[in-house]
Design a protein around this motif. Structure first.
Motif, mmCIF file in Angstrom:
data_model
loop_
_atom_site.group_PDB
_atom_site.id
_atom_site.type_symbol
_atom_site.label_atom_id
_atom_site.label_comp_id
_atom_site.label_asym_id
_atom_site.label_seq_id
_atom_site.Cartn_x
_atom_site.Cartn_y
_atom_site.Cartn_z
ATOM 1 N N LEU A 138 0.874 -1.235 -0.019
ATOM 2 C CA LEU A 138 -0.045 -0.108 -0.285
ATOM 3 C C LEU A 138 0.705 1.017 0.029
ATOM 4 O O LEU A 138 1.893 1.317 0.727
ATOM 5 N N GLY A 139 0.526 2.294 -0.667
ATOM 6 C CA GLY A 139 1.185 3.567 -0.598
ATOM 7 C C GLY A 139 0.540 4.604 0.155
ATOM 8 O O GLY A 139 -0.316 4.330 0.832
ATOM 9 N N VAL A 140 1.250 5.783 0.147
ATOM 10 C CA VAL A 140 0.692 6.943 1.136
ATOM 11 C C VAL A 140 -0.837 7.209 0.528
ATOM 12 O O VAL A 140 -1.661 7.509 1.511
ATOM 13 N N ALA A 141 -1.214 7.011 -0.650
ATOM 14 C CA ALA A 141 -2.489 7.616 -1.018
ATOM 15 C C ALA A 141 -3.580 6.405 -0.794
ATOM 16 O O ALA A 141 -4.745 6.843 -0.800
ATOM 17 N N ASN A 142 -3.100 5.117 -0.463
ATOM 18 C CA ASN A 142 -4.302 3.997 -0.280
ATOM 19 C C ASN A 142 -3.999 3.301 0.930
ATOM 20 O O ASN A 142 -4.451 2.335 1.005
ATOM 21 N N ALA A 143 -3.217 3.776 1.580
ATOM 22 C CA ALA A 143 -2.537 3.107 3.081
ATOM 23 C C ALA A 143 -3.986 3.095 4.172
ATOM 24 O O ALA A 143 -5.042 3.796 3.995
ATOM 25 N N GLU A 144 -4.057 2.062 4.639
ATOM 26 C CA GLU A 144 -5.209 1.780 5.709
ATOM 27 C C GLU A 144 -5.022 2.837 6.772
ATOM 28 O O GLU A 144 -3.920 3.268 7.400
ATOM 29 N N GLY A 145 -6.342 3.262 7.180
ATOM 30 C CA GLY A 145 -6.387 4.210 8.270
ATOM 31 C C GLY A 145 -6.096 5.769 8.023
ATOM 32 O O GLY A 145 -6.380 6.458 8.855
ATOM 33 N N ILE A 146 -5.807 6.152 6.584
ATOM 34 C CA ILE A 146 -5.876 7.533 6.259
ATOM 35 C C ILE A 146 -7.225 8.020 6.273
ATOM 36 O O ILE A 146 -8.095 7.273 6.084
ATOM 37 N N GLN A 147 -7.276 9.198 6.341
ATOM 38 C CA GLN A 147 -8.836 9.978 6.345
ATOM 39 C C GLN A 147 -9.067 10.372 4.744
ATOM 40 O O GLN A 147 -8.248 10.721 4.265
ATOM 41 N N GLU A 279 17.658 -2.646 -6.089
ATOM 42 C CA GLU A 279 17.354 -1.753 -4.949
ATOM 43 C C GLU A 279 16.500 -2.498 -4.039
ATOM 44 O O GLU A 279 15.796 -3.103 -4.454
ATOM 45 N N ARG A 280 16.695 -2.330 -2.732
ATOM 46 C CA ARG A 280 16.007 -2.838 -1.671
ATOM 47 C C ARG A 280 14.952 -1.912 -1.025
ATOM 48 O O ARG A 280 15.502 -0.851 -0.562
ATOM 49 N N THR A 281 13.830 -2.067 -0.961
ATOM 50 C CA THR A 281 12.848 -0.942 -0.470
ATOM 51 C C THR A 281 11.908 -1.609 0.109
ATOM 52 O O THR A 281 11.201 -2.616 0.057
ATOM 53 N N GLY A 282 11.211 -1.088 1.428
ATOM 54 C CA GLY A 282 10.009 -1.425 1.986
ATOM 55 C C GLY A 282 8.982 -0.658 1.743
ATOM 56 O O GLY A 282 7.986 -0.467 2.363
ATOM 57 N N GLY A 283 8.964 0.456 0.765
ATOM 58 C CA GLY A 283 7.999 1.246 0.393
ATOM 59 C C GLY A 283 8.017 2.372 1.476
ATOM 60 O O GLY A 283 8.716 2.642 2.368
ATOM 61 N N PRO A 284 6.721 2.961 1.643
ATOM 62 C CA PRO A 284 6.315 4.165 2.773
ATOM 63 C C PRO A 284 6.076 3.321 4.029
ATOM 64 O O PRO A 284 5.281 2.394 4.016
ATOM 65 N N ILE A 285 6.994 3.736 5.022
ATOM 66 C CA ILE A 285 6.435 3.423 6.208
ATOM 67 C C ILE A 285 5.606 4.291 7.089
ATOM 68 O O ILE A 285 5.943 5.486 7.112
ATOM 69 N N ILE A 286 4.272 4.046 7.212
ATOM 70 C CA ILE A 286 3.254 5.074 7.714
ATOM 71 C C ILE A 286 2.812 4.660 9.396
ATOM 72 O O ILE A 286 2.301 3.633 9.421
ATOM 73 N N ARG A 287 3.447 5.667 10.000
ATOM 74 C CA ARG A 287 3.424 5.392 11.285
ATOM 75 C C ARG A 287 2.197 5.832 12.002
ATOM 76 O O ARG A 287 1.367 5.629 13.036
ATOM 77 N N TYR A 288 1.572 6.995 11.485
ATOM 78 C CA TYR A 288 0.348 7.736 11.750
ATOM 79 C C TYR A 288 -0.446 8.035 10.704
ATOM 80 O O TYR A 288 -0.308 9.035 10.296
ATOM 81 N N PRO A 289 -1.341 7.033 9.991
ATOM 82 C CA PRO A 289 -2.152 7.166 8.923
ATOM 83 C C PRO A 289 -2.958 8.477 9.194
ATOM 84 O O PRO A 289 -3.540 8.986 8.021
ATOM 85 N N MET A 290 -3.517 8.618 10.168
ATOM 86 C CA MET A 290 -4.685 9.741 10.569
ATOM 87 C C MET A 290 -3.988 10.779 10.119
ATOM 88 O O MET A 290 -4.829 12.074 9.954
ATOM 89 N N ALA A 291 -2.698 11.222 10.041
ATOM 90 C CA ALA A 291 -2.122 12.760 9.703
ATOM 91 C C ALA A 291 -2.016 12.801 8.322
ATOM 92 O O ALA A 291 -1.315 13.542 7.595
ATOM 93 N N ILE A 292 -2.711 11.856 7.414
ATOM 94 C CA ILE A 292 -2.838 12.071 5.852
ATOM 95 C C ILE A 292 -4.028 11.842 5.554
ATOM 96 O O ILE A 292 -5.223 11.335 6.042
ATOM 97 N N VAL A 293 -4.580 13.005 4.859
ATOM 98 C CA VAL A 293 -6.011 13.200 4.256
ATOM 99 C C VAL A 293 -5.834 13.183 2.667
ATOM 100 O O VAL A 293 -5.073 13.855 2.288
ATOM 101 N N ARG A 294 -6.732 12.390 2.152
ATOM 102 C CA ARG A 294 -6.999 11.987 0.715
ATOM 103 C C ARG A 294 -8.458 12.688 0.323
ATOM 104 O O ARG A 294 -9.234 12.508 0.909
ATOM 105 N N GLY A 295 -8.434 13.961 -0.438
ATOM 106 C CA GLY A 295 -9.528 14.181 -0.762
ATOM 107 C C GLY A 295 -9.829 13.728 -2.275
ATOM 108 O O GLY A 295 -8.923 13.849 -3.225
ATOM 109 N N ASP A 296 -11.371 13.181 -2.440
ATOM 110 C CA ASP A 296 -11.420 12.766 -3.534
ATOM 111 C C ASP A 296 -12.402 13.354 -4.603
ATOM 112 O O ASP A 296 -13.396 14.078 -3.876
ATOM 113 N N GLY A 297 -12.419 13.468 -5.792
ATOM 114 C CA GLY A 297 -13.333 13.818 -6.609
ATOM 115 C C GLY A 297 -13.022 15.218 -7.414
ATOM 116 O O GLY A 297 -13.647 15.821 -7.782
ATOM 117 N N ILE A 298 -11.651 15.479 -7.127
ATOM 118 C CA ILE A 298 -11.239 16.724 -7.808
ATOM 119 C C ILE A 298 -11.058 16.832 -9.151
ATOM 120 O O ILE A 298 -11.093 17.921 -9.757
#
Length: 298
Positions: A138-147, A279-298
């Motif tokens: 999951l990325g920043v835009a679709n991580a579990e727990g984001i607003q 390259e070795r990657t773990g992608g985004p480490i999101i420790r506090y998803p509530m501090a991310i807001v995605r606005g849909d429909g723009i």
């Protein structure tokens, strides 16, 4: 004295001027590493990365005289584990290509290596923003727990920014920003939009000023960073375009890179050389998803 033969043939290549500069199509700037802190202190051999999040519960209260019901507070430790993956690409060139490059002064190996490195960087950047469905990343835009907020319709009955006034666009962003700023210890500092939405930020804020929405946002110091990326196109519900507002501090988000792009030993099988990069990657480490807001429909 120079003589010319009237029957001499002029070949098409004789009329062709060769430009020594190698041109390639313009490509979108990769933004993720410039926005998020990159965490590199994890061994390249690790298969997973774990981190603990403390959740506090309970609160103090004023005791009545003689009371013994002292409230209990607690701190629960919750462990999160993320997989670490390899991103790989390789380039190949033949002995003849090498000869031709040496003859023309064209750095064949350097050019192909840069292309392979770019391919890995593009994959990394896409994973950070939107993840990878095949590998359940999951990325920043679709991580579990984001607003996630569906935008309100404007006066014209549409949520799309193309149909909204500048003031209505600012109202959308104010709601998203306030949803983060009301969280204890967090401050929205970054706005990410699609390239089309960035164009809409150039419309007038209102009819009483020639200041654009973008200029208004900057004058209010709402965000220290306003960027665009095509990776937010189609990320909203019903494949709508989205924007992101978030707190970009490392306590909220980091990009895990245990091993940056590394060139491995070349393989040779006549008449080709093959050089793998990884390259070795773990992608985004999101420790506090509530501090991310995605606005849909723009």
């Amino acid at each position: 004295m120079t003589t010319f033969r009237e029957d001499a043939l002029i070949r098409p290549q004789d009329l062709n001027a060769i430009d020594n500069t190698i041109y390639e199509t313009n490509r979108e700037e990769l933004k993720a590493r410039g926005i998020f802190n990159v965490k590199t202190n994890v061994p390249a051999g690790a298969e997973t990365y774990s981190y603990d999040v403390i959740k506090r519960s309970g609160a103090a209260k004023i005791l009545a005289p003689g009371a013994e019901d002292i409230p209990l507070v607690d701190a629960d430790m919750e462990r999160h584990t993320e997989q670490i993956y390899s991103i790989a690409a390789a380039f190949r060139y033949s002995i003849q290509e090498l000869r031709q490059g040496q003859m023309s002064g064209t750095p064949i190996e350097t050019t192909k290596a840069a292309t392979a490195r770019r391919a890995i960087a593009e994959k990394e950047n896409k994973i950070v923003w939107k993840g990878d469905a095949k590998h359940n990343i999951l990325g920043v835009a679709n991580a579990e727990g984001i607003q996630i907020k569906a935008l309100d319709n404007g006066a014209d009955g549409s949520a799309r920014w193309t149909d909204k006034t500048g003031k209505e666009i600012v109202a959308d962003l104010r709601q998203a920003r306030s949803a983060i700023n009301r969280l204890p210890g967090h401050q929205a500092d970054t706005l990410i939009v699609t390239p089309d939405a960035m164009e809409e930020l150039e419309k007038e804020y209102n009819e009483n000023t020639d200041k654009t929405v973008l200029e208004y946002l900057r004058s209010q110091n709402w965000f220290s960073r306003i960027e665009s990326t095509s990776d937010l196109e189609g990320m909203g519900d019903s494949d709508t375009n989205s924007f992101l507002v978030f707190d970009s501090s490392p306590a909220v988000i980091e990009v895990l890179i245990p091993m940056d792009i590394t060139r491995h030993q070349q393989e040779y099988k006549f008449p080709n050389y093959k050089i793998p990069l990884e390259e070795r990657t773990g992608g985004p480490i999101i420790r506090y998803p509530m501090a991310i807001v995605r606005g849909d429909g723009i």
